[in-house]
Design an enzyme around this catalytic site. Structure first.
Site, PDB file in Angstrom:
ATOM      1  N   CYS A   2       0.849  -1.184   0.000  1.00 12.44           N
ATOM      2  CA  CYS A   2       0.000   0.000   0.000  1.00 12.44           C
ATOM      3  C   CYS A   2       0.889   1.240   0.000  1.00 12.44           C
ATOM      4  O   CYS A   2       1.914   1.290   0.659  1.00 12.44           O
ATOM      5  CB  CYS A   2      -0.944   0.095   1.188  1.00 12.44           C
ATOM      6  SG  CYS A   2      -2.032  -1.299   1.352  1.00 12.44           S
ATOM      7  N   ARG A  27       3.694  -0.395  -5.095  1.00 13.09           N
ATOM      8  CA  ARG A  27       3.503  -0.953  -3.749  1.00 13.09           C
ATOM      9  C   ARG A  27       2.184  -1.707  -3.610  1.00 13.09           C
ATOM     10  O   ARG A  27       1.966  -2.415  -2.632  1.00 13.09           O
ATOM     11  CB  ARG A  27       3.539   0.166  -2.713  1.00 13.09           C
ATOM     12  CG  ARG A  27       4.887   0.815  -2.581  1.00 13.09           C
ATOM     13  CD  ARG A  27       4.834   1.799  -1.458  1.00 13.09           C
ATOM     14  NE  ARG A  27       4.719   1.120  -0.190  1.00 13.09           N
ATOM     15  CZ  ARG A  27       5.705   0.944   0.673  1.00 13.09           C
ATOM     16  NH1 ARG A  27       6.886   1.412   0.391  1.00 13.09           N
ATOM     17  NH2 ARG A  27       5.511   0.327   1.807  1.00 13.09           N
ATOM     18  N   TRP A  74      -2.938  -2.552  -1.634  1.00 13.32           N
ATOM     19  CA  TRP A  74      -2.713  -3.989  -1.826  1.00 13.32           C
ATOM     20  C   TRP A  74      -3.631  -4.646  -0.804  1.00 13.32           C
ATOM     21  O   TRP A  74      -3.437  -4.512   0.402  1.00 13.32           O
ATOM     22  CB  TRP A  74      -1.256  -4.347  -1.563  1.00 13.32           C
ATOM     23  CG  TRP A  74      -0.927  -5.769  -1.915  1.00 13.32           C
ATOM     24  CD1 TRP A  74      -0.549  -6.250  -3.128  1.00 13.32           C
ATOM     25  CD2 TRP A  74      -0.945  -6.887  -1.025  1.00 13.32           C
ATOM     26  NE1 TRP A  74      -0.333  -7.604  -3.045  1.00 13.32           N
ATOM     27  CE2 TRP A  74      -0.570  -8.025  -1.772  1.00 13.32           C
ATOM     28  CE3 TRP A  74      -1.252  -7.059   0.327  1.00 13.32           C
ATOM     29  CZ2 TRP A  74      -0.482  -9.297  -1.216  1.00 13.32           C
ATOM     30  CZ3 TRP A  74      -1.173  -8.325   0.875  1.00 13.32           C
ATOM     31  CH2 TRP A  74      -0.794  -9.426   0.109  1.00 13.32           C
ATOM     32  N   ASN A 100      -1.757   1.804   5.926  1.00 11.32           N
ATOM     33  CA  ASN A 100      -0.904   0.727   5.426  1.00 11.32           C
ATOM     34  C   ASN A 100      -0.563  -0.133   6.647  1.00 11.32           C
ATOM     35  O   ASN A 100      -0.089   0.398   7.641  1.00 11.32           O
ATOM     36  CB  ASN A 100       0.359   1.382   4.827  1.00 11.32           C
ATOM     37  CG  ASN A 100       1.377   0.379   4.353  1.00 11.32           C
ATOM     38  OD1 ASN A 100       1.114  -0.814   4.315  1.00 11.32           O
ATOM     39  ND2 ASN A 100       2.552   0.865   3.999  1.00 11.32           N
ATOM     40  N   GLY A 101      -0.836  -1.423   6.593  1.00  7.11           N
ATOM     41  CA  GLY A 101      -0.575  -2.289   7.744  1.00  7.11           C
ATOM     42  C   GLY A 101      -1.788  -3.158   8.024  1.00  7.11           C
ATOM     43  O   GLY A 101      -2.688  -3.262   7.184  1.00  7.11           O
ATOM     44  N   GLU A 484      16.197 -18.495  -8.549  1.00  8.98           N
ATOM     45  CA  GLU A 484      15.871 -17.111  -8.910  1.00  8.98           C
ATOM     46  C   GLU A 484      15.252 -17.045 -10.318  1.00  8.98           C
ATOM     47  O   GLU A 484      14.296 -16.303 -10.550  1.00  8.98           O
ATOM     48  CB  GLU A 484      17.134 -16.245  -8.802  1.00  8.98           C
ATOM     49  CG  GLU A 484      16.995 -14.800  -9.248  1.00  8.98           C
ATOM     50  CD  GLU A 484      15.924 -14.004  -8.527  1.00  8.98           C
ATOM     51  OE1 GLU A 484      15.375 -14.466  -7.512  1.00  8.98           O
ATOM     52  OE2 GLU A 484      15.602 -12.902  -9.003  1.00  8.98           O
ATOM     53  N   LYS A 488      11.556 -15.579 -11.101  1.00 11.52           N
ATOM     54  CA  LYS A 488      11.305 -14.482 -12.048  1.00 11.52           C
ATOM     55  C   LYS A 488      10.184 -14.867 -13.013  1.00 11.52           C
ATOM     56  O   LYS A 488       9.271 -14.097 -13.261  1.00 11.52           O
ATOM     57  CB  LYS A 488      12.558 -14.125 -12.866  1.00 11.52           C
ATOM     58  CG  LYS A 488      13.614 -13.319 -12.200  1.00 11.52           C
ATOM     59  CD  LYS A 488      13.308 -11.853 -12.023  1.00 11.52           C
ATOM     60  CE  LYS A 488      12.655 -11.557 -10.725  1.00 11.52           C
ATOM     61  NZ  LYS A 488      13.342 -11.652  -9.498  1.00 11.52           N
ATOM     62  N   GLU A 491       6.742 -15.122 -11.176  1.00 10.78           N
ATOM     63  CA  GLU A 491       6.244 -13.822 -10.727  1.00 10.78           C
ATOM     64  C   GLU A 491       5.556 -13.044 -11.832  1.00 10.78           C
ATOM     65  O   GLU A 491       4.500 -12.472 -11.626  1.00 10.78           O
ATOM     66  CB  GLU A 491       7.424 -12.934 -10.270  1.00 10.78           C
ATOM     67  CG  GLU A 491       7.933 -13.165  -8.903  1.00 10.78           C
ATOM     68  CD  GLU A 491       9.074 -12.188  -8.591  1.00 10.78           C
ATOM     69  OE1 GLU A 491       8.968 -11.489  -7.582  1.00 10.78           O
ATOM     70  OE2 GLU A 491      10.068 -12.132  -9.346  1.00 10.78           O
ATOM     71  N   HIS A 507      15.422 -37.019  -8.460  1.00 13.71           N
ATOM     72  CA  HIS A 507      14.610 -37.400  -7.295  1.00 13.71           C
ATOM     73  C   HIS A 507      13.220 -36.778  -7.343  1.00 13.71           C
ATOM     74  O   HIS A 507      12.615 -36.544  -6.303  1.00 13.71           O
ATOM     75  CB  HIS A 507      15.339 -36.997  -6.016  1.00 13.71           C
ATOM     76  CG  HIS A 507      16.680 -37.638  -5.901  1.00 13.71           C
ATOM     77  ND1 HIS A 507      16.842 -38.971  -5.572  1.00 13.71           N
ATOM     78  CD2 HIS A 507      17.926 -37.147  -6.136  1.00 13.71           C
ATOM     79  CE1 HIS A 507      18.141 -39.258  -5.579  1.00 13.71           C
ATOM     80  NE2 HIS A 507      18.810 -38.176  -5.923  1.00 13.71           N
ATOM     81  N   LYS A 606       5.701  -4.632  -4.421  1.00 14.40           N
ATOM     82  CA  LYS A 606       7.148  -4.459  -4.369  1.00 14.40           C
ATOM     83  C   LYS A 606       7.687  -4.640  -2.964  1.00 14.40           C
ATOM     84  O   LYS A 606       8.744  -5.212  -2.758  1.00 14.40           O
ATOM     85  CB  LYS A 606       7.487  -3.055  -4.885  1.00 14.40           C
ATOM     86  CG  LYS A 606       8.950  -2.748  -4.935  1.00 14.40           C
ATOM     87  CD  LYS A 606       9.609  -3.547  -6.029  1.00 14.40           C
ATOM     88  CE  LYS A 606      11.102  -3.356  -6.071  1.00 14.40           C
ATOM     89  NZ  LYS A 606      11.736  -4.502  -6.761  1.00 14.40           N
TER      90      LYS A 606
HETATM   91  C1  G6P Z   1       8.570  -8.842  -2.623  1.00 15.44           C
HETATM   92  C2  G6P Z   1       9.065  -8.362  -3.980  1.00 15.44           C
HETATM   93  C3  G6P Z   1      10.338  -9.128  -4.365  1.00 15.44           C
HETATM   94  C4  G6P Z   1      11.385  -8.989  -3.275  1.00 15.44           C
HETATM   95  C5  G6P Z   1      10.829  -9.431  -1.908  1.00 15.44           C
HETATM   96  C6  G6P Z   1      11.789  -9.084  -0.785  1.00 15.44           C
HETATM   97  O1  G6P Z   1       8.124 -10.148  -2.729  1.00 15.44           O
HETATM   98  O2  G6P Z   1       8.070  -8.556  -4.966  1.00 15.44           O
HETATM   99  O3  G6P Z   1      10.845  -8.608  -5.586  1.00 15.44           O
HETATM  100  O4  G6P Z   1      12.490  -9.774  -3.598  1.00 15.44           O
HETATM  101  O5  G6P Z   1       9.602  -8.751  -1.638  1.00 15.44           O
HETATM  102  O6  G6P Z   1      11.887  -7.680  -0.701  1.00 15.44           O
HETATM  103  P1  G6P Z   1      13.092  -6.899  -0.090  1.00 15.44           P
HETATM  104  O7  G6P Z   1      12.737  -5.455  -0.308  1.00 15.44           O
HETATM  105  O8  G6P Z   1      13.153  -7.250   1.363  1.00 15.44           O
HETATM  106  O9  G6P Z   1      14.310  -7.292  -0.811  1.00 15.44           O
END
Ligand code: G6P
Length: 611
Positions: A2, A27, A74, A100-101, A484, A488, A491, A507, A606
């Site tokens: 948010c 956000r 969000w 926010n929270g 990773e 990606k 996501e 396995h 984010k």
């Molecule tokens: C969210 C974002 C990711 C990020 C993760 C950790 O899931 O979408 O891109 O890697 O948070 O965020 P940070 O700011 O702690 O690296």
């Protein structure tokens, strides 16, 4: 999660709030809304969907006034619809709140209020706050500050809040507990935001608000209060993000821009930190003395999401070069586990935003237990950066694309420098140190050359973009990268993908192999090359398409894989930084071809500031 933006000054609030919301949309993007104040009237406009929907609504019904608050959501409590969009109004229409929270005791409070005859419009926890403030306000005959204070005493949970009221139409109040809040100081105008990026181009003077603080803003004045209404000193800091850094420039998406920024951001992560004279790295802000670092018997790296994958690479790096045992923990698990940790354990939090709720909680728990803590963080002044005993900033500039790219490569580079620094305190020779420095210095150029694979990756994306499953396989330093790469793709393109250590494939994941499930092999150019090649053959033998990511000059891969992506040769420990580039580009192009919203993937945000 948010985004919050508030403004009080002598200009029209609406365009300032909307510009801030656009900057914060990453956000959360389930809904957006504003409320402005003129005289004794609140003008509320809100809509489900993106900020663009709100802008359309404001085109039909502008929100006048020089004071207002706004929000991009969000969703936590209640679906993403117009009614649940913030701001939330009290039943009598006198108080508006954005939040926010998470208010953990909202259900109990809501039942009590309903029993007193208060009617609720939304399913949100936030509306409870607006109703409570309005009730207090009526009792206090219009003292908004006191009404907010009394309300906060009733809440359990986390909040970054902004409040306005028709009862005091020149006053903007903010409050923080556990969710970020920044106050911006201008010339006869003041701002409030959940994230300093909302203030880019508006002010360069900010106060990062601490927990248990109220911000009281008018056009001409600002101050902070604690919950006893005592004024507290604020630390005003310079905030100097360049507006250009937060724009897309000529790129179609932030993600692509950020992928292309990597040669430069790697340079920035290393600037002034590599020292040939000592054959080591230097960090200005570790704040731990050499003895403490030398005594370290264990390091815990804790993080979430992509930062967690950087931590996994960090484990390999620190164990190999500094010979210190490392454990990597998801912050969300670590905060609730009670692992036995001795005095000589250092806890390092890795985070782009510095605001991830679980990572912040893990940091606080570690501090409570008396462990030295460090943060590897991008956002200057963020909660984790401020609360850790010391740390290293990435200097990667604003990362706006929800899927993290440049922060990852800067995190891994920083961890490599840390491994060098800790290694040089122990057994690494000056010659080994100098070799590492030389190799680290070559990274920006290697990244630049790695970007040349773009066209080849795009062609591969065009061939495979409609698959439903995908496997990513790698060993040693490239195993975390397999995770990773899969993250990606998941996501941003919503394709199911799994990352595995290549040999572990037998396995379980090999059962998924079929002609419609591509496997992406990350070919380590080290001692395990032949082993990974055998795994590749095993997939081919079962009819699975194979994409190999390998280094220039590898002729074997070309004869066995269906597609090959070539990268410049890099030392093994730096390969994750280079080999991630084609994986980022692959996810990007697949997502674009599938028509997905690359920078704002569904359901994600984010910065995850709720548990
Ligand atoms: C969210 C974002 C990711 C990020 C993760 C950790 O899931 O979408 O891109 O890697 O948070 O965020 P940070 O700011 O702690 O690296």
């Amino acid at each position: 999660m948010c985004g919050i933006v508030g403004y009080v000054g002598h200009k029209e609030a609406e365009p300032i709030l909307i510009e801030g919301l656009h900057r914060l949309e990453y956000r959360g993007y389930d809904s957006a809304g504003v409320v402005t104040v003129t005289g004794q009237k609140l003008h509320i406009r809100k809509r489900a969907g993106r900020v663009g929907e709100l802008v359309r609504l404001l085109g039909e019904r502008p929100a006048p006034g020089c004071l207002g608050i706004s929000h991009t959501r969000w969703a936590t409590h209640g679906p993403a619809n117009d009614v649940n969009a913030h701001p939330h109004l009290s039943q009598d229409g006198t108080v508006a709140v954005v939040h926010n929270g998470v208010i953990e005791n909202y259900a109990v409070l809501k039942r009590q209020l309903q029993a007193e005859g208060i009617r609720f419009q939304s399913d949100t926890d936030t509306e409870v706050i607006a109703q409570l403030i309005a009730l207090q306000l009526a009792e206090l005959k219009g003292d908004l500050i006191e009404a907010v204070q009394r309300t906060l005493a009733l809440l359990k949970g986390t909040y970054g809040l902004a409040v306005v009221s028709a009862a005091q139409p020149d006053l903007l109040i903010g409050a923080r507990l556990g969710s970020p809040l920044v106050l911006g100081i201008g010339d006869e105008e003041h701002f409030l935001a959940s994230d300093p990026s909302a203030l880019i181009g508006k002010t360069q003077q900010v106060v990062y608000v601490q927990d248990h603080r109220l911000c009281v803003l008018t056009a001409d004045d600002w101050h902070l209060l604690d919950y006893d209404r005592t004024r507290v000193q604020a630390c005003v800091q310079q905030f100097d993000w360049d507006p250009g850094e937060a724009d897309k420039s000529t790129f179609e998406h932030y993600m692509l821009k950020e992928i292309y920024e990597q040669p430069e951001t790697l340079e920035n992560a290393m600037r002034g930190r590599l020292c040939e004279a000592d054959a080591s790295a230097h960090f200005g802000g570790l704040n731990l003395d050499t003895q403490q670092l030398r005594r370290a018997e264990r390091i815990i790296l804790t993080a979430c999401g992509t930062s967690y994958h950087a931590a996994l690479v960090g484990e390999y790096l620190i164990e190999e070069y500094a010979r210190i045992p490392v454990e990597v923990e998801y912050a969300s698990e670590f905060r609730y586990r009670n692992p036995p940790i001795d005095r000589n354990t250092i806890v390092i939090c890795i985070t782009q935003s510095g605001e991830t709720a679980d990572t912040l909680a893990a940091l606080r728990e570690s501090k409570r237990k008396g462990h030295p803590t460090l943060a590897i963080c991008n956002v200057v002044g963020s909660s984790i950066a401020r609360e850790a005993d010391g740390g290293v900033y990435l200097h990667a500039g604003p990362e706006i694309g929800v899927a993290s790219t440049k922060a990852f490569t800067s995190q891994v580079t920083t961890l490599a420098m840390l491994a060098l620094y800790l290694g040089r305190m122990r057994h690494l020779s000056a010659q080994q140190g100098l070799n590492m420095i030389r190799e680290l210095r070559s990274l920006p150029d290697l990244a630049r050359r790695a970007l040349h694979c773009h066209d080849a990756v795009k062609r591969i994306a065009e061939k495979y973009y409609d698959v439903s499953n995908c496997l990513y396989l790698g060993r040693q330093y490239l195993y975390p990268l397999a995770l990773e790469g899969a993250l990606k793709l998941k996501e941003i393109s919503y394709i199911h993908a799994e990352g595995y250590p290549a040999a572990e494939m037998k396995h379980g994941p090999i059962a998924l192999v079929d002609p419609h499930t591509p496997s992406i092999f990350l070919m380590s150019r080290g001692p395990v090359f032949d082993k990974v090649m055998s795994n590749l053959e095993e997939v081919k033998a079962r009819g699975g398409p194979v994409i190999a990511v390998t280094c220039e000059g590898d002729e074997e891969a070309a004869t066995r894989a269906d597609e090959v992506i070539y990268l410049p040769e890099a030392p093994e420990y730096l390969q994750p930084i280079i080999a991630v580039i084609p994986l980022q580009l692959l996810a990007y192009h697949v997502a674009v071809l599938r028509g997905c919203d690359v920078d704002k993937p569904r359901n994600l945000a984010k910065s995850v500031t709720v548990e």
